[in-house]
Motif scaffolding. Sequence first.
Motif, mmCIF file in Angstrom:
data_model
loop_
_atom_site.group_PDB
_atom_site.id
_atom_site.type_symbol
_atom_site.label_atom_id
_atom_site.label_comp_id
_atom_site.label_asym_id
_atom_site.label_seq_id
_atom_site.Cartn_x
_atom_site.Cartn_y
_atom_site.Cartn_z
ATOM 1 N N TRP A 43 0.802 -1.218 0.000
ATOM 2 C CA TRP A 43 0.000 0.000 0.000
ATOM 3 C C TRP A 43 0.840 1.276 0.000
ATOM 4 O O TRP A 43 0.337 2.346 -0.290
ATOM 5 C CB TRP A 43 -0.935 0.003 1.214
ATOM 6 C CG TRP A 43 -1.794 -1.213 1.230
ATOM 7 C CD1 TRP A 43 -1.561 -2.377 1.898
ATOM 8 C CD2 TRP A 43 -2.998 -1.416 0.503
ATOM 9 N NE1 TRP A 43 -2.565 -3.289 1.633
ATOM 10 C CE2 TRP A 43 -3.453 -2.713 0.786
ATOM 11 C CE3 TRP A 43 -3.749 -0.611 -0.366
ATOM 12 C CZ2 TRP A 43 -4.619 -3.236 0.223
ATOM 13 C CZ3 TRP A 43 -4.923 -1.130 -0.902
ATOM 14 C CH2 TRP A 43 -5.334 -2.429 -0.604
ATOM 15 N N ARG A 44 2.109 1.150 0.365
ATOM 16 C CA ARG A 44 2.957 2.340 0.473
ATOM 17 C C ARG A 44 3.178 3.002 -0.880
ATOM 18 O O ARG A 44 3.375 2.327 -1.879
ATOM 19 C CB ARG A 44 4.303 1.980 1.093
ATOM 20 C CG ARG A 44 4.188 1.787 2.563
ATOM 21 C CD ARG A 44 5.527 1.947 3.281
ATOM 22 N NE ARG A 44 5.299 1.559 4.655
ATOM 23 C CZ ARG A 44 5.350 0.311 5.085
ATOM 24 N NH1 ARG A 44 5.703 -0.646 4.280
ATOM 25 N NH2 ARG A 44 5.079 0.039 6.335
ATOM 26 N N GLY A 45 3.145 4.329 -0.864
ATOM 27 C CA GLY A 45 3.392 5.096 -2.077
ATOM 28 C C GLY A 45 2.236 5.128 -3.052
ATOM 29 O O GLY A 45 2.363 5.623 -4.163
ATOM 30 N N ARG A 46 1.084 4.628 -2.662
ATOM 31 C CA ARG A 46 -0.055 4.549 -3.580
ATOM 32 C C ARG A 46 -1.063 5.670 -3.407
ATOM 33 O O ARG A 46 -1.981 5.795 -4.216
ATOM 34 C CB ARG A 46 -0.741 3.200 -3.431
ATOM 35 C CG ARG A 46 0.204 2.068 -3.875
ATOM 36 C CD ARG A 46 -0.432 0.728 -3.915
ATOM 37 N NE ARG A 46 -1.628 0.707 -4.729
ATOM 38 C CZ ARG A 46 -2.537 -0.247 -4.652
ATOM 39 N NH1 ARG A 46 -2.394 -1.246 -3.804
ATOM 40 N NH2 ARG A 46 -3.604 -0.215 -5.406
ATOM 41 N N TYR A 47 -0.910 6.495 -2.364
ATOM 42 C CA TYR A 47 -1.815 7.629 -2.179
ATOM 43 C C TYR A 47 -1.135 8.702 -1.343
ATOM 44 O O TYR A 47 -0.185 8.425 -0.619
ATOM 45 C CB TYR A 47 -3.138 7.188 -1.527
ATOM 46 C CG TYR A 47 -3.009 6.630 -0.131
ATOM 47 C CD1 TYR A 47 -3.128 7.463 0.986
ATOM 48 C CD2 TYR A 47 -2.779 5.280 0.089
ATOM 49 C CE1 TYR A 47 -3.019 6.956 2.271
ATOM 50 C CE2 TYR A 47 -2.660 4.768 1.375
ATOM 51 C CZ TYR A 47 -2.790 5.603 2.458
ATOM 52 O OH TYR A 47 -2.677 5.116 3.726
ATOM 53 N N ARG A 48 -1.643 9.935 -1.473
ATOM 54 C CA ARG A 48 -1.102 11.060 -0.710
ATOM 55 C C ARG A 48 -2.193 11.984 -0.170
ATOM 56 O O ARG A 48 -1.910 13.089 0.256
ATOM 57 C CB ARG A 48 -0.164 11.888 -1.590
ATOM 58 C CG ARG A 48 1.154 11.222 -1.813
ATOM 59 C CD ARG A 48 2.092 12.161 -2.526
ATOM 60 N NE ARG A 48 2.503 11.480 -3.738
ATOM 61 C CZ ARG A 48 2.882 12.063 -4.833
ATOM 62 N NH1 ARG A 48 2.904 13.358 -4.921
ATOM 63 N NH2 ARG A 48 3.249 11.362 -5.876
ATOM 64 N N SER A 49 -3.429 11.524 -0.238
ATOM 65 C CA SER A 49 -4.556 12.351 0.184
ATOM 66 C C SER A 49 -5.693 11.437 0.633
ATOM 67 O O SER A 49 -5.687 10.242 0.331
ATOM 68 C CB SER A 49 -5.033 13.219 -0.985
ATOM 69 O OG SER A 49 -5.604 12.389 -1.989
ATOM 70 N N PRO A 50 -6.690 12.000 1.314
ATOM 71 C CA PRO A 50 -7.835 11.164 1.709
ATOM 72 C C PRO A 50 -8.582 10.609 0.498
ATOM 73 O O PRO A 50 -8.991 9.451 0.508
ATOM 74 C CB PRO A 50 -8.715 12.085 2.537
ATOM 75 C CG PRO A 50 -8.165 13.449 2.417
ATOM 76 C CD PRO A 50 -6.792 13.346 1.854
ATOM 77 N N SER A 51 -8.731 11.403 -0.544
ATOM 78 C CA SER A 51 -9.422 10.886 -1.731
ATOM 79 C C SER A 51 -8.596 9.789 -2.393
ATOM 80 O O SER A 51 -9.142 8.808 -2.894
ATOM 81 C CB SER A 51 -9.732 12.014 -2.717
ATOM 82 O OG SER A 51 -8.540 12.635 -3.151
ATOM 83 N N GLY A 52 -7.287 9.927 -2.360
ATOM 84 C CA GLY A 52 -6.414 8.881 -2.893
ATOM 85 C C GLY A 52 -6.529 7.599 -2.080
ATOM 86 O O GLY A 52 -6.549 6.498 -2.634
#
Length: 142
Positions: free
Chosen positions: A55-64
């Motif tokens: 899961w790491r590096g797959r999002y940077r925001s709540p919507s992500g």
Amino acid sequence: MTGTLTRLPDWRARLAAEMDRQRRDPFAWGRHDCALGLAAGAVTALTGADLAAPWRGRYRSPSGARRVLHKAGFSSLADLVASILPEIPPARARVGDIGLIAADGPLKEALCVVDVSGLIAMTEPGHGRRPRADMIRAFKVG
């Protein structure tokens, strides 16, 4: 669910060291949030298994975060955790287990770590405390 996790013999010292290390880091989506920082760090400290690596590096925001969860087939963070760790009644959770609490944030729920005196939860500046009674679901670690 993944294979059975086993707590390392020195899990208490490892968990204490991990929680001390984490206290220095503020909340950051996709890096040091309730899942990838707090809960995953606790699981790794207790068992040596890094369950959050995919899961790491797959999002940077709540919507992500929501997008990644839904793309993986989960309707909630709790559903994801339940697919990895065995669910137990909150009253049976012990130190180091992962809990789920209702949250005001965008996902409406957050992971926490069960501690002797309650729950360790993520807040914007870092770790916060919640009473154990706030835990609505629990997941066994090792």
